[in-house]
Write a protein that holds these residues in place. Structure first.
Motif, mmCIF file in Angstrom:
data_model
loop_
_atom_site.group_PDB
_atom_site.id
_atom_site.type_symbol
_atom_site.label_atom_id
_atom_site.label_comp_id
_atom_site.label_asym_id
_atom_site.label_seq_id
_atom_site.Cartn_x
_atom_site.Cartn_y
_atom_site.Cartn_z
ATOM 1 N N VAL A 97 20.567 -12.380 -9.652
ATOM 2 C CA VAL A 97 19.275 -12.871 -10.126
ATOM 3 C C VAL A 97 19.371 -14.303 -10.670
ATOM 4 C CG1 VAL A 97 17.358 -12.448 -11.705
ATOM 5 C CG2 VAL A 97 18.528 -10.518 -10.621
ATOM 6 N N LEU A 98 20.284 -14.553 -11.591
ATOM 7 C CA LEU A 98 20.376 -15.874 -12.204
ATOM 8 C C LEU A 98 20.676 -16.997 -11.211
ATOM 9 C CD1 LEU A 98 22.019 -15.094 -15.655
ATOM 10 C CD2 LEU A 98 19.653 -15.679 -15.166
ATOM 11 N N PRO A 99 21.542 -16.788 -10.209
ATOM 12 C CA PRO A 99 21.759 -17.895 -9.267
ATOM 13 C C PRO A 99 20.474 -18.341 -8.559
ATOM 14 C CG PRO A 99 23.487 -16.275 -9.015
ATOM 15 C CD PRO A 99 22.475 -15.687 -9.956
ATOM 16 N N PHE A 100 19.515 -17.463 -8.446
ATOM 17 C CA PHE A 100 18.274 -17.784 -7.738
ATOM 18 C C PHE A 100 17.197 -18.357 -8.670
ATOM 19 C CE2 PHE A 100 14.580 -16.947 -5.038
ATOM 20 C CZ PHE A 100 15.074 -17.315 -3.795
ATOM 21 N N LYS A 108 6.570 -21.985 -13.537
ATOM 22 C CA LYS A 108 6.439 -22.580 -12.206
ATOM 23 C C LYS A 108 6.912 -21.653 -11.093
ATOM 24 C CE LYS A 108 6.561 -27.375 -13.598
ATOM 25 N NZ LYS A 108 7.258 -28.653 -13.476
ATOM 26 N N ILE A 109 7.443 -20.494 -11.456
ATOM 27 C CA ILE A 109 7.906 -19.536 -10.453
ATOM 28 C C ILE A 109 6.696 -18.729 -9.977
ATOM 29 C CG2 ILE A 109 9.409 -17.580 -9.983
ATOM 30 C CD1 ILE A 109 11.241 -18.628 -12.247
ATOM 31 N N ASN A 110 6.448 -18.759 -8.676
ATOM 32 C CA ASN A 110 5.273 -18.073 -8.143
ATOM 33 C C ASN A 110 5.665 -16.873 -7.279
ATOM 34 O OD1 ASN A 110 6.136 -19.209 -5.747
ATOM 35 N ND2 ASN A 110 4.596 -20.815 -5.755
ATOM 36 N N ARG A 111 4.648 -16.180 -6.769
ATOM 37 C CA ARG A 111 4.872 -14.980 -5.975
ATOM 38 C C ARG A 111 5.674 -15.270 -4.715
ATOM 39 N NH1 ARG A 111 3.866 -12.662 -1.582
ATOM 40 N NH2 ARG A 111 2.599 -14.365 -0.845
ATOM 41 N N SER A 112 5.398 -16.386 -4.055
ATOM 42 C CA SER A 112 6.104 -16.670 -2.800
ATOM 43 C C SER A 112 7.589 -16.926 -3.043
ATOM 44 C CB SER A 112 5.464 -17.842 -2.064
ATOM 45 O OG SER A 112 5.576 -19.023 -2.802
ATOM 46 N N TYR A 113 7.937 -17.524 -4.183
ATOM 47 C CA TYR A 113 9.347 -17.741 -4.495
ATOM 48 C C TYR A 113 10.034 -16.397 -4.754
ATOM 49 C CZ TYR A 113 13.486 -20.115 -6.218
ATOM 50 O OH TYR A 113 14.770 -20.571 -6.374
ATOM 51 N N CYS A 114 9.347 -15.503 -5.455
ATOM 52 C CA CYS A 114 9.894 -14.160 -5.702
ATOM 53 C C CYS A 114 10.027 -13.389 -4.394
ATOM 54 C CB CYS A 114 9.003 -13.401 -6.682
ATOM 55 S SG CYS A 114 8.948 -14.143 -8.327
ATOM 56 N N GLN A 115 9.081 -13.573 -3.487
ATOM 57 C CA GLN A 115 9.166 -12.915 -2.182
ATOM 58 C C GLN A 115 10.385 -13.419 -1.408
ATOM 59 O OE1 GLN A 115 6.786 -10.445 -0.949
ATOM 60 N NE2 GLN A 115 8.627 -10.124 0.255
ATOM 61 N N ARG A 116 10.656 -14.736 -1.501
ATOM 62 C CA ARG A 116 11.857 -15.279 -0.846
ATOM 63 C C ARG A 116 13.128 -14.670 -1.416
ATOM 64 N NH1 ARG A 116 10.632 -21.586 -0.660
ATOM 65 N NH2 ARG A 116 10.064 -20.991 -2.745
ATOM 66 N N PHE A 117 13.124 -14.403 -2.726
ATOM 67 C CA PHE A 117 14.271 -13.754 -3.363
ATOM 68 C C PHE A 117 14.492 -12.375 -2.758
ATOM 69 C CE2 PHE A 117 15.569 -10.850 -6.907
ATOM 70 C CZ PHE A 117 16.887 -11.282 -7.011
ATOM 71 N N VAL A 118 13.433 -11.582 -2.667
ATOM 72 C CA VAL A 118 13.526 -10.233 -2.102
ATOM 73 C C VAL A 118 13.929 -10.301 -0.631
ATOM 74 C CG1 VAL A 118 12.205 -8.155 -1.496
ATOM 75 C CG2 VAL A 118 11.934 -9.192 -3.750
ATOM 76 N N ASP A 119 13.293 -11.189 0.126
ATOM 77 C CA ASP A 119 13.612 -11.317 1.547
ATOM 78 C C ASP A 119 15.062 -11.752 1.761
ATOM 79 O OD1 ASP A 119 11.039 -10.559 2.069
ATOM 80 O OD2 ASP A 119 10.313 -12.593 2.501
ATOM 81 N N GLY A 120 15.571 -12.600 0.881
ATOM 82 C CA GLY A 120 16.970 -13.028 0.972
ATOM 83 C C GLY A 120 17.938 -11.876 0.753
ATOM 84 N N LEU A 121 17.611 -10.994 -0.192
ATOM 85 C CA LEU A 121 18.449 -9.819 -0.430
ATOM 86 C C LEU A 121 18.421 -8.883 0.775
ATOM 87 C CD1 LEU A 121 17.466 -8.993 -4.125
ATOM 88 C CD2 LEU A 121 19.568 -10.078 -3.347
ATOM 89 N N VAL A 122 17.234 -8.720 1.360
ATOM 90 C CA VAL A 122 17.091 -7.851 2.527
ATOM 91 C C VAL A 122 17.861 -8.447 3.703
ATOM 92 C CG1 VAL A 122 15.445 -6.921 4.200
ATOM 93 C CG2 VAL A 122 14.906 -6.875 1.767
ATOM 94 N N SER A 128 20.406 -1.872 -1.884
ATOM 95 C CA SER A 128 19.947 -1.735 -3.262
ATOM 96 C C SER A 128 19.177 -2.970 -3.727
ATOM 97 C CB SER A 128 21.136 -1.476 -4.183
ATOM 98 O OG SER A 128 22.049 -2.544 -4.088
ATOM 99 N N PHE A 129 18.486 -3.655 -2.813
ATOM 100 C CA PHE A 129 17.776 -4.877 -3.177
ATOM 101 C C PHE A 129 16.705 -4.634 -4.230
ATOM 102 C CE2 PHE A 129 15.088 -3.167 0.142
ATOM 103 C CZ PHE A 129 13.813 -3.497 -0.248
ATOM 104 N N LYS A 130 16.142 -3.416 -4.273
ATOM 105 C CA LYS A 130 15.098 -3.126 -5.259
ATOM 106 C C LYS A 130 15.643 -3.135 -6.682
ATOM 107 C CE LYS A 130 11.755 -0.631 -2.485
ATOM 108 N NZ LYS A 130 11.037 0.610 -2.280
ATOM 109 N N VAL A 131 16.915 -2.820 -6.848
ATOM 110 C CA VAL A 131 17.537 -2.851 -8.179
ATOM 111 C C VAL A 131 17.503 -4.270 -8.728
ATOM 112 C CG1 VAL A 131 19.721 -2.556 -9.424
ATOM 113 C CG2 VAL A 131 19.006 -0.869 -7.724
ATOM 114 N N TYR A 132 17.830 -5.240 -7.883
ATOM 115 C CA TYR A 132 17.865 -6.637 -8.318
ATOM 116 C C TYR A 132 16.453 -7.176 -8.540
ATOM 117 C CZ TYR A 132 22.463 -5.798 -6.402
ATOM 118 O OH TYR A 132 23.685 -5.256 -6.133
#
Length: 190
Positions: A97-100, A108-122, A128-132
């Motif tokens: 989480v912290l590296p991202f 300034k963190i928006n939904r699309s940035y969070c979506q990129r985080f999830v998509d990157g884990l996938v 276990s991407f949902k845990v992060y």
């Protein structure tokens, strides 16, 4: 407030510096600088307006990073966790989480940035991407609760469903397999 004249290509301009108080997370004094005023009188008027908003508590003093909110969230919650939970959460944040998110301003963190985080884990094929994602979501929930942001950007994030690979061996037994195993084991023990 302090005022100073400085030189630009367009001529002389004025700036001011104002102490805006202590940072709510770090406890350190913070200052802000505003530049580009043509006259000292303009700089004084803007400084007075800023000081008035500080007195009225309408100045936005929430330029804090995700990492600072995480540290605050950790302080509030770690005493209620068991040792293994604390170790696992710390590893989750440190490794994923912290590296991202760490150095970004929380507001300034928006939904699309969070979506990129999830998509990157996938994309890394992490089952276990949902845990992060849930761990990051908890910090944003804390930020909403304490007024650093108004909405949790993870509220509208889409969590894709990962298809199981048929060639991969499962690491568990079904109920029928367990019953069969216990029946055979019971026969051989008697």
């Amino acid at each position: 407030a302090s005022f100073r004249k400085y030189q630009t290509k367009q001529g002389e301009k004025w700036l001011f510096k104002v102490d805006i108080g202590k940072d709510p997370v770090t406890g350190q004094r913070r200052t802000t600088t505003r530049r580009g005023f043509n006259k000292k009188k303009d700089a004084e008027a803007a400084a007075n307006e800023l000081l008035a908003s500080l007195r009225d508590n309408t100045y936005d003093n929430r330029r804090i990073t995700f990492e600072q909110v995480y540290e605050e969230w950790l302080q509030y919650n770690q005493d209620s966790w068991r040792l293994n939970t604390a170790i696992n959460r710390e590893a989750t944040f440190r490794n994923h989480v912290l590296p991202f998110f760490a150095k970004l301003e929380i507001r300034k963190i928006n939904r699309s940035y969070c979506q990129r985080f999830v998509d990157g884990l996938v994309a890394k094929k992490m089952k276990s991407f949902k845990v992060y994602a849930t761990a990051a979501r908890l910090v944003f929930k804390h930020a909403v609760r304490y007024g650093y942001i108004e909405k949790n950007p993870f509220d509208l994030v889409h969590y894709p469903k990962i298809q199981e690979d048929e060639n991969e061996h499962r690491k568990y037994w079904t109920k029928d397999e367990i019953i069969c195993f216990l029946a055979i084991a019971e026969k051989h023990l008697i």
